[in-house]
Design a protein around this motif. Structure first.
Motif, PDB file in Angstrom:
ATOM      1  N   MET A  75     -30.684  35.659  20.109  1.00 16.75           N
ATOM      2  CA  MET A  75     -29.236  35.507  19.951  1.00 16.75           C
ATOM      3  C   MET A  75     -28.530  35.759  21.278  1.00 16.75           C
ATOM      4  SD  MET A  75     -27.423  34.957  17.396  1.00 16.75           S
ATOM      5  CE  MET A  75     -27.015  35.804  15.969  1.00 16.75           C
ATOM      6  N   SER A 229     -21.803  28.456  20.849  1.00 15.35           N
ATOM      7  CA  SER A 229     -20.516  28.143  21.479  1.00 15.35           C
ATOM      8  C   SER A 229     -19.374  28.813  20.718  1.00 15.35           C
ATOM      9  CB  SER A 229     -20.350  26.622  21.486  1.00 15.35           C
ATOM     10  OG  SER A 229     -19.078  26.248  21.087  1.00 15.35           O
ATOM     11  N   THR A 232     -13.183  26.343  19.366  1.00 20.33           N
ATOM     12  CA  THR A 232     -12.465  26.311  18.099  1.00 20.33           C
ATOM     13  C   THR A 232     -11.344  25.303  18.192  1.00 20.33           C
ATOM     14  OG1 THR A 232     -11.378  27.661  16.434  1.00 20.33           O
ATOM     15  CG2 THR A 232     -10.875  28.227  18.709  1.00 20.33           C
ATOM     16  N   ILE A 264     -15.842  34.341   9.216  1.00 23.15           N
ATOM     17  CA  ILE A 264     -17.065  34.522  10.013  1.00 23.15           C
ATOM     18  C   ILE A 264     -16.948  33.577  11.211  1.00 23.15           C
ATOM     19  CG2 ILE A 264     -19.580  34.351  10.054  1.00 23.15           C
ATOM     20  CD1 ILE A 264     -19.517  34.526   6.964  1.00 23.15           C
ATOM     21  N   GLN A 286      -8.181  30.558  13.971  1.00 18.24           N
ATOM     22  CA  GLN A 286      -8.565  30.450  12.562  1.00 18.24           C
ATOM     23  C   GLN A 286      -8.016  31.555  11.666  1.00 18.24           C
ATOM     24  OE1 GLN A 286     -12.834  29.815  11.730  1.00 18.24           O
ATOM     25  NE2 GLN A 286     -12.036  28.207  10.403  1.00 18.24           N
ATOM     26  N   ASP A 311     -17.869  38.547  14.134  1.00 16.77           N
ATOM     27  CA  ASP A 311     -18.386  37.681  15.191  1.00 16.77           C
ATOM     28  C   ASP A 311     -19.455  38.412  15.986  1.00 16.77           C
ATOM     29  OD1 ASP A 311     -16.925  34.841  16.344  1.00 16.77           O
ATOM     30  OD2 ASP A 311     -18.531  35.750  17.533  1.00 16.77           O
ATOM     31  N   VAL A 312     -20.368  37.608  16.476  1.00 21.35           N
ATOM     32  CA  VAL A 312     -21.469  38.148  17.247  1.00 21.35           C
ATOM     33  C   VAL A 312     -21.088  38.205  18.732  1.00 21.35           C
ATOM     34  CG1 VAL A 312     -22.665  35.966  17.748  1.00 21.35           C
ATOM     35  CG2 VAL A 312     -23.987  37.979  17.165  1.00 21.35           C
ATOM     36  N   SER A 313     -20.006  37.536  19.073  1.00 18.41           N
ATOM     37  CA  SER A 313     -19.613  37.465  20.483  1.00 18.41           C
ATOM     38  C   SER A 313     -18.627  38.576  20.839  1.00 18.41           C
ATOM     39  CB  SER A 313     -18.968  36.105  20.752  1.00 18.41           C
ATOM     40  OG  SER A 313     -18.082  36.217  21.836  1.00 18.41           O
ATOM     41  N   VAL A 316     -15.172  37.195  21.859  1.00 14.79           N
ATOM     42  CA  VAL A 316     -14.257  36.876  20.753  1.00 14.79           C
ATOM     43  C   VAL A 316     -13.684  38.173  20.177  1.00 14.79           C
ATOM     44  CG1 VAL A 316     -14.141  35.879  18.435  1.00 14.79           C
ATOM     45  CG2 VAL A 316     -15.481  34.728  20.212  1.00 14.79           C
ATOM     46  N   VAL A 399     -26.431  36.658  10.370  1.00 18.74           N
ATOM     47  CA  VAL A 399     -27.811  36.336   9.993  1.00 18.74           C
ATOM     48  C   VAL A 399     -28.576  37.601   9.615  1.00 18.74           C
ATOM     49  CG1 VAL A 399     -30.004  35.379  10.836  1.00 18.74           C
ATOM     50  CG2 VAL A 399     -27.842  34.247  11.403  1.00 18.74           C
ATOM     51  N   ASN A 418     -18.213  25.793  11.259  1.00 13.48           N
ATOM     52  CA  ASN A 418     -18.937  25.562  12.511  1.00 13.48           C
ATOM     53  C   ASN A 418     -19.699  26.806  12.969  1.00 13.48           C
ATOM     54  OD1 ASN A 418     -17.863  22.896  12.650  1.00 13.48           O
ATOM     55  ND2 ASN A 418     -15.918  23.823  13.250  1.00 13.48           N
ATOM     56  N   VAL A 419     -20.278  27.504  12.012  1.00 11.57           N
ATOM     57  CA  VAL A 419     -21.088  28.680  12.337  1.00 11.57           C
ATOM     58  C   VAL A 419     -22.532  28.460  11.854  1.00 11.57           C
ATOM     59  CG1 VAL A 419     -21.369  31.167  12.002  1.00 11.57           C
ATOM     60  CG2 VAL A 419     -19.078  30.203  12.120  1.00 11.57           C
ATOM     61  N   TYR A 422     -25.416  26.406  13.544  1.00 13.32           N
ATOM     62  CA  TYR A 422     -26.218  26.893  14.679  1.00 13.32           C
ATOM     63  C   TYR A 422     -27.550  27.491  14.237  1.00 13.32           C
ATOM     64  CZ  TYR A 422     -22.283  26.055  17.717  1.00 13.32           C
ATOM     65  OH  TYR A 422     -21.294  25.437  18.429  1.00 13.32           O
TER      66      TYR A 422
HETATM   67  C1  SAM Z   1     -18.191  26.981  17.310  1.00 16.72           C
HETATM   68  S1  SAM Z   1     -17.367  28.462  17.015  1.00 16.72           S
HETATM   69  C2  SAM Z   1     -16.411  28.046  15.578  1.00 16.72           C
HETATM   70  C3  SAM Z   1     -15.032  28.653  15.588  1.00 16.72           C
HETATM   71  C4  SAM Z   1     -14.198  28.391  14.345  1.00 16.72           C
HETATM   72  N1  SAM Z   1     -14.844  28.920  13.165  1.00 16.72           N
HETATM   73  C5  SAM Z   1     -13.904  26.926  14.193  1.00 16.72           C
HETATM   74  O1  SAM Z   1     -14.493  26.282  13.329  1.00 16.72           O
HETATM   75  O2  SAM Z   1     -13.068  26.398  14.938  1.00 16.72           O
HETATM   76  C6  SAM Z   1     -18.654  29.485  16.354  1.00 16.72           C
HETATM   77  C7  SAM Z   1     -18.243  30.929  16.184  1.00 16.72           C
HETATM   78  O3  SAM Z   1     -19.237  31.595  15.395  1.00 16.72           O
HETATM   79  C8  SAM Z   1     -19.662  32.769  16.064  1.00 16.72           C
HETATM   80  N2  SAM Z   1     -21.050  33.026  15.615  1.00 16.72           N
HETATM   81  C9  SAM Z   1     -22.151  32.303  15.862  1.00 16.72           C
HETATM   82  N3  SAM Z   1     -23.214  32.861  15.291  1.00 16.72           N
HETATM   83  C10 SAM Z   1     -22.785  33.955  14.629  1.00 16.72           C
HETATM   84  C11 SAM Z   1     -23.438  34.947  13.846  1.00 16.72           C
HETATM   85  N4  SAM Z   1     -24.740  34.908  13.646  1.00 16.72           N
HETATM   86  N5  SAM Z   1     -22.694  35.941  13.325  1.00 16.72           N
HETATM   87  C12 SAM Z   1     -21.340  35.997  13.548  1.00 16.72           C
HETATM   88  N6  SAM Z   1     -20.681  35.086  14.297  1.00 16.72           N
HETATM   89  C13 SAM Z   1     -21.391  34.068  14.824  1.00 16.72           C
HETATM   90  C14 SAM Z   1     -19.509  32.410  17.537  1.00 16.72           C
HETATM   91  O4  SAM Z   1     -19.511  33.545  18.381  1.00 16.72           O
HETATM   92  C15 SAM Z   1     -18.175  31.677  17.504  1.00 16.72           C
HETATM   93  O5  SAM Z   1     -17.090  32.569  17.495  1.00 16.72           O
END
Ligand code: SAM
Length: 487
Positions: A75, A229, A232, A264, A286, A311-313, A316, A399, A418-419, A422
């Motif tokens: 991660m 990524s 957003t 999330i 969001q 969020d994992v970041s 953010v 996860v 969009n989470v 990935y």
């Molecule tokens: C591509 S962005 C989507 C942002 C927003 N949800 C949108 O649709 O516009 C993905 C977001 O999910 C977070 N993310 C990814 N994997 C994650 C995880 N395992 N747990 C929590 N957050 C996660 C990323 O850090 C990021 O903030």
């Protein structure tokens, strides 16, 4: 990611103090246990990750903490790769560090990189010349970021990666450093192009499946090996609003019934090819969009709603924490809403854009887009501090982690757009178990990805809504509705 979709058949798979005292905090974050994940091991069997496959339950249980540690390591690596993708997007589409025009997404995709050396020759195409000018400008920007927050961030990032951007302005002895950083930037651009090509062929393969449910399921894992990524944008929030409206119309959600909601992966808008620009401060959208929608639909009431973000970041989460601290000092949060004038939005999309924020703030004069950004119409909304103060940001990896909540503390509604895309099947199932454990009985998860539901858990797929934002092909989202079984 937006998921283009025509028709999806049968997603069978599928008082303020009170609320404030119920704020979940970091102390509640716990890892998913082997026991919670166990039904997934049984269901996936051969599709399990290598170190968990072909093992007795006892061996698997012993291997489980190792898998969690490895996932955590992966991660972090994916977060770094996501930053590198951000660097490439900024290089390609940014306007704050250069006077060169932005490339279009298709110009970027067709840059003639040498597949082995990742070299790009200015003689090969006008786009290559333009791109290389932008690379030079970016290197100058990274050497002297001034108070450009994006350049400052990226300069720090590449420093952490072992480069010395401040020495890379191209003067005198620093030439070697500059060459090294340039090679790194170009190698990442070449990598991103290659990855995009492979996403395209996977989308094509999924389309060949002809079965819309399978197509949705395949697309829903599209970025499973991509860098994480933060991108957003506004529009998935419109699909969430339309879903909630439809659920309300069907009696699935009652007026004033949402007290605890969660997002999330709220993300952060840095620069992207669709609707993210770099002429305004970085922003998140969001959480505010969700509160706006819940008030508009009467599903939540002021003083009775609390919102948690997971969020994992760190980037953010830190952004949200800073916004929260400013709100506590009485400062508003301004969201800029750029709109590319030439995108043929549907009238409902324009309406959503125009009314965004009317429940949570007031319109203010937007930051003007620079000419380089192209034909951009803007509006901006200043969000009241009381709204920002409803948010609790929590560092959590969906996860492998969840909040340890009592049944009374469970969320009424969780959204994730969009989470899940990935992740592969195994990680998606773990994410669903963690999400389920945080929902109250009867609570809903809305996601724009399909996640398979196992009968051994209490989640069920209820329905879905598909929505197109414009007349462009594939410009829409499918929102799947999941519910934790009522008691
Ligand atoms: C591509 S962005 C989507 C942002 C927003 N949800 C949108 O649709 O516009 C993905 C977001 O999910 C977070 N993310 C990814 N994997 C994650 C995880 N395992 N747990 C929590 N957050 C996660 C990323 O850090 C990021 O903030």
């Amino acid at each position: 990611m937006r998921i283009g979709f025509t028709c999806l058949i049968g997603l069978a798979l599928l008082s303020l103090l009170e609320v404030a005292s119920a704020r979940p905090g970091m102390e509640h974050v716990v890892n998913i246990t082997y026991q919670m994940a166990q039904p997934i091991f049984v269901a996936l069997d051969n599709d399990l990750p290598a170190e968990l496959k072909n093992q007795t339950p006892a061996e698997r249980e012993a291997a489980w903490p190792g898998w969690v540690t490895r996932h955590d390591r992966e991660m972090r690596a994916r977060l770094m790769r996501g930053e590198e993708d951000t660097l490439v997007n900024f290089l390609t589409f940014g306007t704050s560090f250069t006077a060169q025009p932005r490339l279009t997404a298709s110009q970027f995709a067709s840059l003639p990189f040498d597949p082995v050396s990742s070299q790009l020759s200015p003689d090969t195409s006008p786009e290559a010349t333009l791109f290389l000018h932008r690379v030079d400008d970016l290197l100058r920007g990274l050497a002297n970021p001034g108070n450009n927050e994006r350049l400052l961030f990226l300069a720090q990032f590449v420093e952490k990666e072992g480069y010395r951007p401040r020495d890379a302005s191209g003067v005198s002895r620093a030439l070697a450093e500059r060459t090294r950083l340039k090679a790194y930037v170009l190698a990442n651009a070449a990598r991103v192009i290659k990855e995009q090509e492979s996403f395209q062929s996977e989308i094509e393969e999924a389309r060949q499946l002809k079965d819309p449910t399978e197509d949705f399921a395949e697309r829903s894992k599209l970025y499973r090996s991509r860098g994480l990524s933060y991108d957003t944008s506004l529009l998935p929030n419109m699909a969430i609003e339309e879903s909630l409206k439809a659920m309300q119309a069907r009696g699935l959600l009652a007026p004033g019934s949402v007290h605890r909601a969660a997002v999330i992966g709220p993300g952060l808008d840095f620069t992207d090819k669709v609707g993210g620009y770099d002429f305004y401060p970085q922003q998140t959208i969001q959480c505010f969009a969700l509160v706006d929608t819940l008030f508009r639909l009467g599903l939540a009431r002021m003083g009775q709603l609390h919102l948690t973000t997971f969020d994992v970041s760190q980037r953010v989460n830190d952004h949200l924490r800073r916004a929260l601290r400013r709100a506590q000092l009485g400062q508003a949060y301004v969201v800029q809403l750029p709109r590319h004038s030439q995108t043929p939005w549907k009238p409902a999309t324009s309406d959503y854009w125009r009314q965004f924020g009317d429940q949570i703030g007031t319109p203010v004069t937007p930051i003007r887009a620079p000419t380089l950004a192209g034909s951009v119409e803007t509006r901006a909304v200043q969000i009241r501090p009381a709204i920002v103060s409803m948010i609790t940001p929590v560092d959590l990896d969906i996860v492998t982690q969840h909040l340890d909540l009592t049944p009374q503390e469970g969320f009424d509604l969780i959204i994730a757009t969009n989470v899940f895309v990935y992740y592969g099947l195994f990680e998606q199932l773990l994410a669903l178990v963690n999400t389920q454990s945080m929902l109250r009985a009867g609570g809903f998860l809305l996601a724009n990805n399909s996640v398979p539901v196992l009968s051994s858990y209490q989640m069920r797929a209820v329905d879905y809504l598909s929505l197109f934002y414009s007349d462009l092909p594939e410009d829409g989202d499918v929102i799947a509705w999941y519910q934790r079984a009522p008691d």
